[in-house]
Design a protein around this motif. Structure first.
Motif: not given
Length: 80
Positions: A43-45, A47, A60, A62-63
């Protein structure tokens, strides 16, 4: 006081795992600690996640590379 204990613990872990303090590879630390690291669509929040029973760290996907390293280091802190 807490920061000093954390620093001393970090140094002890690096020594125990024979990690060069001048070239710290968080992936290597995880491997030597018998932890698996997986990239996931979190989820976005979120990591990272540490799953102690399964000895797994999720980061994550996408980081950035630097953020992933930071997250692994953070999750290793939970482990140790």
């Amino acid at each position: 006081m807490i920061l000093k204990r954390a620093s001393l613990k970090a140094v002890a872990v690096l020594e125990e795992l024979s990690i060069d303090k001048n070239n710290i590879d968080v992936y290597s630390i995880a491997e030597k600690a018998n932890l698996k690291v997986f990239e996931a669509a979190l989820p976005e929040q979120v990591s990272g996640i540490y799953e102690p029973q399964r000895k797994e760290i999720y980061i994550k996907q996408s980081d950035s590379v630097n953020r992933k390293r930071f997250t692994i280091a953070h999750e290793l802190g939970h482990h140790f």
